[in-house]
Design an enzyme around this catalytic site. Structure first.
Site, PDB file in Angstrom:
ATOM      1  N   ASP A 134      37.635   8.975  -9.933  1.00 47.58           N
ATOM      2  CA  ASP A 134      38.121   9.392 -11.251  1.00 47.58           C
ATOM      3  C   ASP A 134      38.985  10.641 -11.120  1.00 47.58           C
ATOM      4  OD1 ASP A 134      36.881   7.388 -12.768  1.00 47.58           O
ATOM      5  OD2 ASP A 134      35.015   8.523 -12.934  1.00 47.58           O
ATOM      6  N   LYS A 171      26.472   5.957 -12.883  1.00 40.68           N
ATOM      7  CA  LYS A 171      27.212   6.844 -11.983  1.00 40.68           C
ATOM      8  C   LYS A 171      26.311   7.838 -11.257  1.00 40.68           C
ATOM      9  CE  LYS A 171      31.815   6.736 -14.064  1.00 40.68           C
ATOM     10  NZ  LYS A 171      32.962   7.567 -14.515  1.00 40.68           N
TER      11      LYS A 171
END
Length: 272
Positions: free
Chosen positions: A98, A63
């Site tokens: 997210d 990420k």
């Protein structure tokens, strides 16, 4: 035909191919979604393959290390310093869905991100929860194990630096009050170690709502305490499906209703 995928290491069992296949089906788009298990040392060698797709997701541990390979970041990805969705093309743009998945999951459960909020944990997902709570002007406490207090203080300092907002840090063993919302960003209660709760029931029953990032099992001990206490609660499965839906919106310009997402959630439950 469009091609998408998830890059991470290790990946193991992932619901992402199932979720995205169902979302593509709902959208009427011909596409495939595959898993790309890439060791960190090989990520730079494989990024060209990923950028040749229509879009891809990234999970732990990529990420952050995907960012140098991208041309631009959206506002939330830049704020969090973490990307989980990339839209490919002439320019590769990184997003963080997210956060949107989390907020939509709370909305679906009728849980308000407001008031006194306790975020349990100091890892990547807890960091995102903490930033969103701070952005919502919550009175935020980050609760962590003794070994993770320094990581929690790092998040506290980042929020102060980037948002100008004050956050408290506490050892989880010292938590004794109730909260408007308790958010568990730790793996405590995750299958197969299901017999544990991040906090005792006496804290949860004094609170108004609970959110658990864990979704396997469907009901952790933490959420069992919440249900028995009669407060609002949600596990992490709606967040997982909604963040995938937002990625699909970015890649394909599609939109999904709550009914669409609830249908995909039910399919996922049958495949856990």
């Amino acid at each position: 035909m469009k091609y998408f995928g998830l890059a991470g290491y290790p990946l193991g069992h992932s619901l992402s191919p199932l979720i995205h296949s169902e979302l593509l089906k709902i959208s009427g788009i011909s596409g495939e979604y595959d898993l790309y298990e890439i060791e960190p040392a090989r990520f730079g060698d494989e990024i060209g393959k990923l950028k040749a797709l229509s879009g891809f997701n990234v999970t732990i541990p990529h990420k952050i290390n995907v960012i140098p390979f991208l041309d631009e970041l959206d506002e939330k990805a830049a704020l969090f310093g973490a990307v989980n969705t990339v839209k490919c093309g002439e320019r590769a743009k990184g997003f963080n869905t997210d956060c949107a998945g989390f907020l939509r999951a709370l909305e679906t459960a009728g849980i308000e991100l407001a008031g006194n909020v306790l975020v349990c944990g100091a890892g990547g997902v807890s960091r995102m929860f903490a930033f969103e709570a701070a952005l919502a002007d919550c009175r935020l406490i980050i609760g962590a194990r003794t070994a993770d207090l320094e990581a929690a203080k790092t998040i506290k300092n980042e929020i102060k630096e980037k948002l100008g907002k004050s956050v408290k840090v506490a050892d989880l063993s010292d938590i004794c009050d109730g909260y408007d919302l308790i958010i568990n960003g730790t793996p405590v209660g995750m299958y197969p170690k299901v017999g544990f709760s991040v906090l005792p029931k006496k804290i949860i029953e004094k609170s108004r709502a609970a959110f658990d990032a864990v979704y396997n099992p469907e009901e952790t001990l933490f959420l069992k305490y919440a249900r028995e206490s009669g407060i609002k609660y949600s596990n992490g499965l709606p967040m997982l499906v909604w963040q995938a839906a937002v990625a699909e919106e970015i890649w394909n310009g599609t939109k999904f209703t709550s009914e669409d997402i609830n249908g995909v959630i039910e399919i996922c439950k049958n495949n856990l």
